[in-house]
Design a protein around this motif. Structure first.
Motif, PDB file in Angstrom:
ATOM      1  N   ILE A 117       0.857  -1.195   0.000  1.00 34.63           N
ATOM      2  CA  ILE A 117       0.000   0.000   0.000  1.00 34.63           C
ATOM      3  C   ILE A 117       0.887   1.236   0.000  1.00 34.63           C
ATOM      4  CG2 ILE A 117      -1.875   1.221   1.167  1.00 34.63           C
ATOM      5  CD1 ILE A 117      -2.462  -1.449   2.662  1.00 34.63           C
ATOM      6  N   ALA A 118       0.734   2.072  -1.021  1.00 35.37           N
ATOM      7  CA  ALA A 118       1.484   3.337  -1.099  1.00 35.37           C
ATOM      8  C   ALA A 118       0.568   4.459  -0.633  1.00 35.37           C
ATOM      9  CB  ALA A 118       1.934   3.589  -2.536  1.00 35.37           C
ATOM     10  N   LEU A 119       1.011   5.205   0.369  1.00 33.53           N
ATOM     11  CA  LEU A 119       0.205   6.304   0.903  1.00 33.53           C
ATOM     12  C   LEU A 119       0.898   7.637   0.680  1.00 33.53           C
ATOM     13  CD1 LEU A 119      -0.824   4.718   4.345  1.00 33.53           C
ATOM     14  CD2 LEU A 119      -2.161   4.800   2.225  1.00 33.53           C
ATOM     15  N   ASP A 120       0.127   8.637   0.264  1.00 30.40           N
ATOM     16  CA  ASP A 120       0.633  10.018   0.170  1.00 30.40           C
ATOM     17  C   ASP A 120       1.835  10.136  -0.773  1.00 30.40           C
ATOM     18  OD1 ASP A 120       0.314  12.708   1.089  1.00 30.40           O
ATOM     19  OD2 ASP A 120       2.085  12.491   2.346  1.00 30.40           O
ATOM     20  N   THR A 121       1.909   9.260  -1.765  1.00 31.96           N
ATOM     21  CA  THR A 121       3.103   9.205  -2.608  1.00 31.96           C
ATOM     22  C   THR A 121       2.746   9.449  -4.070  1.00 31.96           C
ATOM     23  OG1 THR A 121       4.044   7.634  -1.047  1.00 31.96           O
ATOM     24  CG2 THR A 121       5.105   7.776  -3.204  1.00 31.96           C
ATOM     25  N   ALA A 122       3.082  10.658  -4.540  1.00 29.99           N
ATOM     26  CA  ALA A 122       2.651  11.110  -5.863  1.00 29.99           C
ATOM     27  C   ALA A 122       3.266  10.304  -7.002  1.00 29.99           C
ATOM     28  CB  ALA A 122       3.000  12.582  -6.038  1.00 29.99           C
ATOM     29  N   ILE A 123       4.518   9.891  -6.823  1.00 32.50           N
ATOM     30  CA  ILE A 123       5.214   9.154  -7.882  1.00 32.50           C
ATOM     31  C   ILE A 123       5.774   7.889  -7.243  1.00 32.50           C
ATOM     32  CG2 ILE A 123       7.056   9.247  -9.618  1.00 32.50           C
ATOM     33  CD1 ILE A 123       6.976  12.256  -9.483  1.00 32.50           C
ATOM     34  N   GLN A 124       5.597   6.772  -7.935  1.00 31.12           N
ATOM     35  CA  GLN A 124       5.966   5.494  -7.330  1.00 31.12           C
ATOM     36  C   GLN A 124       7.432   5.457  -6.880  1.00 31.12           C
ATOM     37  OE1 GLN A 124       5.375   2.133  -9.900  1.00 31.12           O
ATOM     38  NE2 GLN A 124       4.657   0.865  -8.230  1.00 31.12           N
ATOM     39  N   ASN A 125       8.313   6.118  -7.638  1.00 29.02           N
ATOM     40  CA  ASN A 125       9.723   6.015  -7.243  1.00 29.02           C
ATOM     41  C   ASN A 125      10.035   6.814  -5.985  1.00 29.02           C
ATOM     42  OD1 ASN A 125       9.898   8.614  -8.170  1.00 29.02           O
ATOM     43  ND2 ASN A 125      11.182   8.151  -9.939  1.00 29.02           N
ATOM     44  N   ARG A 126       9.070   7.636  -5.518  1.00 28.30           N
ATOM     45  CA  ARG A 126       9.282   8.316  -4.234  1.00 28.30           C
ATOM     46  C   ARG A 126       9.042   7.388  -3.034  1.00 28.30           C
ATOM     47  NH1 ARG A 126       9.984  13.398  -2.872  1.00 28.30           N
ATOM     48  NH2 ARG A 126       8.165  13.689  -1.569  1.00 28.30           N
ATOM     49  N   LEU A 127       8.772   6.118  -3.312  1.00 35.10           N
ATOM     50  CA  LEU A 127       8.746   5.125  -2.235  1.00 35.10           C
ATOM     51  C   LEU A 127      10.168   4.716  -1.865  1.00 35.10           C
ATOM     52  CD1 LEU A 127       5.783   2.948  -3.513  1.00 35.10           C
ATOM     53  CD2 LEU A 127       5.770   4.490  -1.541  1.00 35.10           C
ATOM     54  N   GLY A 128      11.129   5.071  -2.715  1.00 37.52           N
ATOM     55  CA  GLY A 128      12.547   4.841  -2.425  1.00 37.52           C
ATOM     56  C   GLY A 128      12.880   3.378  -2.219  1.00 37.52           C
ATOM     57  N   THR A 129      13.721   3.109  -1.228  1.00 35.46           N
ATOM     58  CA  THR A 129      14.194   1.742  -1.007  1.00 35.46           C
ATOM     59  C   THR A 129      13.083   0.817  -0.517  1.00 35.46           C
ATOM     60  OG1 THR A 129      14.934   2.432   1.181  1.00 35.46           O
ATOM     61  CG2 THR A 129      16.607   2.368  -0.553  1.00 35.46           C
ATOM     62  N   ALA A 130      11.978   1.388  -0.036  1.00 36.07           N
ATOM     63  CA  ALA A 130      10.857   0.542   0.404  1.00 36.07           C
ATOM     64  C   ALA A 130      10.298  -0.241  -0.793  1.00 36.07           C
ATOM     65  CB  ALA A 130       9.770   1.399   1.036  1.00 36.07           C
ATOM     66  N   LEU A 131      10.381   0.388  -1.964  1.00 41.58           N
ATOM     67  CA  LEU A 131       9.908  -0.260  -3.189  1.00 41.58           C
ATOM     68  C   LEU A 131      10.731  -1.515  -3.483  1.00 41.58           C
ATOM     69  CD1 LEU A 131       7.884   0.280  -5.531  1.00 41.58           C
ATOM     70  CD2 LEU A 131       9.647   1.661  -6.609  1.00 41.58           C
ATOM     71  N   GLU A 132      12.036  -1.389  -3.256  1.00 42.27           N
ATOM     72  CA  GLU A 132      12.939  -2.523  -3.523  1.00 42.27           C
ATOM     73  C   GLU A 132      12.802  -3.636  -2.478  1.00 42.27           C
ATOM     74  OE1 GLU A 132      16.648  -0.430  -3.424  1.00 42.27           O
ATOM     75  OE2 GLU A 132      15.809   1.017  -4.842  1.00 42.27           O
ATOM     76  N   ALA A 133      12.228  -3.319  -1.314  1.00 45.03           N
ATOM     77  CA  ALA A 133      12.130  -4.317  -0.244  1.00 45.03           C
ATOM     78  C   ALA A 133      10.965  -5.277  -0.453  1.00 45.03           C
ATOM     79  CB  ALA A 133      12.000  -3.617   1.108  1.00 45.03           C
ATOM     80  N   ILE A 134      10.157  -5.000  -1.483  1.00 42.35           N
ATOM     81  CA  ILE A 134       9.021  -5.890  -1.761  1.00 42.35           C
ATOM     82  C   ILE A 134       9.359  -6.781  -2.942  1.00 42.35           C
ATOM     83  CG2 ILE A 134       6.635  -5.903  -2.586  1.00 42.35           C
ATOM     84  CD1 ILE A 134       6.379  -3.283  -0.918  1.00 42.35           C
ATOM     85  N   ARG A 135       9.382  -8.092  -2.673  1.00 40.44           N
ATOM     86  CA  ARG A 135       9.748  -9.016  -3.749  1.00 40.44           C
ATOM     87  C   ARG A 135       8.539  -9.250  -4.647  1.00 40.44           C
ATOM     88  NH1 ARG A 135      13.211 -13.344  -1.651  1.00 40.44           N
ATOM     89  NH2 ARG A 135      11.464 -13.643  -0.269  1.00 40.44           N
ATOM     90  N   SER A 136       7.412  -9.453  -4.017  1.00 39.79           N
ATOM     91  CA  SER A 136       6.216  -9.673  -4.825  1.00 39.79           C
ATOM     92  C   SER A 136       5.026  -9.156  -4.041  1.00 39.79           C
ATOM     93  CB  SER A 136       6.036 -11.162  -5.111  1.00 39.79           C
ATOM     94  OG  SER A 136       5.807 -11.836  -3.895  1.00 39.79           O
ATOM     95  N   ALA A 137       4.063  -8.655  -4.759  1.00 41.49           N
ATOM     96  CA  ALA A 137       2.805  -8.256  -4.130  1.00 41.49           C
ATOM     97  C   ALA A 137       1.711  -8.595  -5.125  1.00 41.49           C
ATOM     98  CB  ALA A 137       2.806  -6.764  -3.825  1.00 41.49           C
ATOM     99  N   LYS A 138       0.672  -9.265  -4.642  1.00 43.40           N
ATOM    100  CA  LYS A 138      -0.429  -9.636  -5.553  1.00 43.40           C
ATOM    101  C   LYS A 138      -1.165  -8.375  -5.977  1.00 43.40           C
ATOM    102  CE  LYS A 138      -1.337 -13.980  -3.205  1.00 43.40           C
ATOM    103  NZ  LYS A 138      -1.822 -14.129  -1.833  1.00 43.40           N
ATOM    104  N   ILE A 139      -1.233  -7.424  -5.019  1.00 44.50           N
ATOM    105  CA  ILE A 139      -2.004  -6.204  -5.277  1.00 44.50           C
ATOM    106  C   ILE A 139      -1.232  -4.996  -4.787  1.00 44.50           C
ATOM    107  CG2 ILE A 139      -4.150  -4.968  -4.744  1.00 44.50           C
ATOM    108  CD1 ILE A 139      -5.349  -7.692  -4.032  1.00 44.50           C
ATOM    109  N   TRP A 140      -1.245  -3.945  -5.599  1.00 49.71           N
ATOM    110  CA  TRP A 140      -0.746  -2.641  -5.170  1.00 49.71           C
ATOM    111  C   TRP A 140      -1.926  -1.713  -4.967  1.00 49.71           C
ATOM    112  CZ3 TRP A 140       3.866  -0.199  -4.027  1.00 49.71           C
ATOM    113  CH2 TRP A 140       5.005  -0.998  -4.103  1.00 49.71           C
ATOM    114  N   ILE A 141      -1.991  -1.094  -3.768  1.00 49.00           N
ATOM    115  CA  ILE A 141      -3.039  -0.100  -3.498  1.00 49.00           C
ATOM    116  C   ILE A 141      -2.357   1.262  -3.407  1.00 49.00           C
ATOM    117  CG2 ILE A 141      -4.850   0.654  -1.901  1.00 49.00           C
ATOM    118  CD1 ILE A 141      -5.150  -2.226  -0.958  1.00 49.00           C
ATOM    119  N   ASN A 142      -2.949   2.245  -4.049  1.00 45.82           N
ATOM    120  CA  ASN A 142      -2.381   3.595  -4.102  1.00 45.82           C
ATOM    121  C   ASN A 142      -3.438   4.570  -3.573  1.00 45.82           C
ATOM    122  OD1 ASN A 142      -1.557   6.163  -5.003  1.00 45.82           O
ATOM    123  ND2 ASN A 142      -1.417   5.564  -7.162  1.00 45.82           N
TER     124      ASN A 142
END
Ligand code: AMP
Ligand code: MN
Ligand code: MN
Length: 359
Positions: A117-142
């Motif tokens: 779940i991405a909260l308050d994040t206008a652009i996906q790459n502003r999730l930073g290293t948290a994005l890389e810490a997820i190997r797989s997710a069935k669903i992305w919620i924005n």
């Protein structure tokens, strides 16, 4: 580039790309512009899965951190397995938040989760290293309130009229009868209070005050929260303000005010990134100023630019988008490659082109 919209059925995974803001995403099936999913759709995804990662943007603010903790606590009360990750970890300034210890830096080894779940994040790459810490997710919620959010993810709920992501979460929680207790209320209150500039910005509506009232009824201690947020700064932050004011300059007959922070000054004062949150408001508070800008030299050869506007006509989100950034009409930012002097010149020129300096 292709976008990801909520028209796709849950679980149908395709390669996820970061969406080009200039081309809003169209549904691969119906070819219409993406619209928001329903709270019921998000609720089903939350209740039907077990392992969650609740994420927020890098260089977080009160809305990102408060929203992350609030949703994570609500999920934990449902008995879910929840990770709360932010590249910068919990800021010293917000470490008073209820259950702040739950929010950590992401692990170096990726983990499997069912839902990210991405909260308050206008652009996906502003999730930073948290994005890389997820190997797989069935669903992305924005879930977000930035108008520049292109709608990445499978379940997207972007409401640019909401003054804070925390306000959207409150509506989701109430609407879908998700758990809400004193700790969750405090986190939501801080999210809303900080992103509305203490209920002062124009996007603060009657509904925002109704929500605040309800959160106070659930148990928020307004005086205590306000003291923690606004009267508990380290002395070095005020020393930083003193140095920033020395660099203050005005353009366009006083309509554009800016100040800057070099790496050298930051090192001499021993400041940390969170110290400068909110200092730009001193520029915006000046009579006649329409756009305020803060330039911060970064170690990676870029300059972090923060902008605030007092007029819808001076859309700082649009200006920041020209430099690869984004945000809201009245509050936006970008990271721009170049020296402090180069970036100042380019950005101030772009602002003066938009703000009618002669009228
Ligand atoms: P700030 O000036 O950092 O407080 O940011 C103001 C607003 O602009 C926030 O809503 C941010 O999410 C957004 N923002 C800041 N920096 C960026 C960036 N580099 N890219 C996109 N949005 C940004
Ligand atoms: Mn934010
Ligand atoms: Mn926000």
């Amino acid at each position: 580039m292709q976008g990801f919209c909520n028209h796709r059925p849950i679980g149908r995974q395709e390669k996820r790309t970061i969406v080009d803001i200039a081309n809003p995403p169209l549904c691969g099936g119906c070819k219409t512009f993406m619209t928001n999913c329903t709270f019921a759709g998000i609720n089903s995804a939350l209740r039907e899965h077990e392992r969650f990662a609740v994420l927020g943007h890098v260089r977080p603010d009160g809305d990102a951190l408060g929203s992350q903790l609030a949703l994570a606590l609500s999920l934990k009360q449902l008995g879910k397995d929840v990770r709360v990750w932010n590249e910068d970890g919990m800021l010293e300034k917000y470490s008073f938040l209820s259950r702040a210890e739950l929010l950590t830096e992401p692990p170096s080894a990726p983990e499997d989760v069912d839902v990210a779940i991405a909260l308050d994040t206008a652009i996906q790459n502003r999730l930073g290293t948290a994005l890389e810490a997820i190997r797989s997710a069935k669903i992305w919620i924005n879930i977000d309130h930035h108008p520049s959010n292109p709608g990445y993810g499978d379940l997207v709920y972007v409401d640019p009229t909401a003054p804070a992501t925390g306000q959207i979460l409150f509506e989701l929680i109430k609407n879908q009868k998700l758990p809400l207790d004193g700790n969750i209320a405090e986190n939501l209150y801080v999210a809303i209070c900080t992103d509305t500039g203490s209920f002062q910005y124009p996007n603060t509506t009657a509904r925002t005050f109704e929500i605040a009232a309800e959160l106070v009824r659930v148990g928020v201690d307004v005086g205590s929260v306000s003291q923690q947020v606004y009267e508990n700064f380290p002395r070095r932050r005020v020393e930083l303000l003193r140095e920033l004011l020395r660099t203050m300059r005005f353009e366009g007959q006083g309509r554009v005010a800016s100040f800057s922070l070099s790496l050298k000054t930051a090192a001499e004062l021993g400041v940390i990134p969170e110290d400068n949150e909110g200092l730009i408001d001193h520029l915006r508070a000046i009579r006649g100023v329409i756009v305020a800008v803060f330039f911060e030299e970064l170690a990676d050869g870029k300059v972090r630019v923060s902008m605030r506007s007092k007029s819808e006509k001076a859309d700082v989100c649009a200006i920041c988008q020209k430099f690869g950034g984004g945000g809201h009409t009245l509050a936006a930012g970008a990271r721009i490659r170049g020296t402090l002097a180069e970036v100042e010149e380019r950005v101030l020129k772009a602002i003066c082109d938009v703000v009618d300096c002669n009228s």
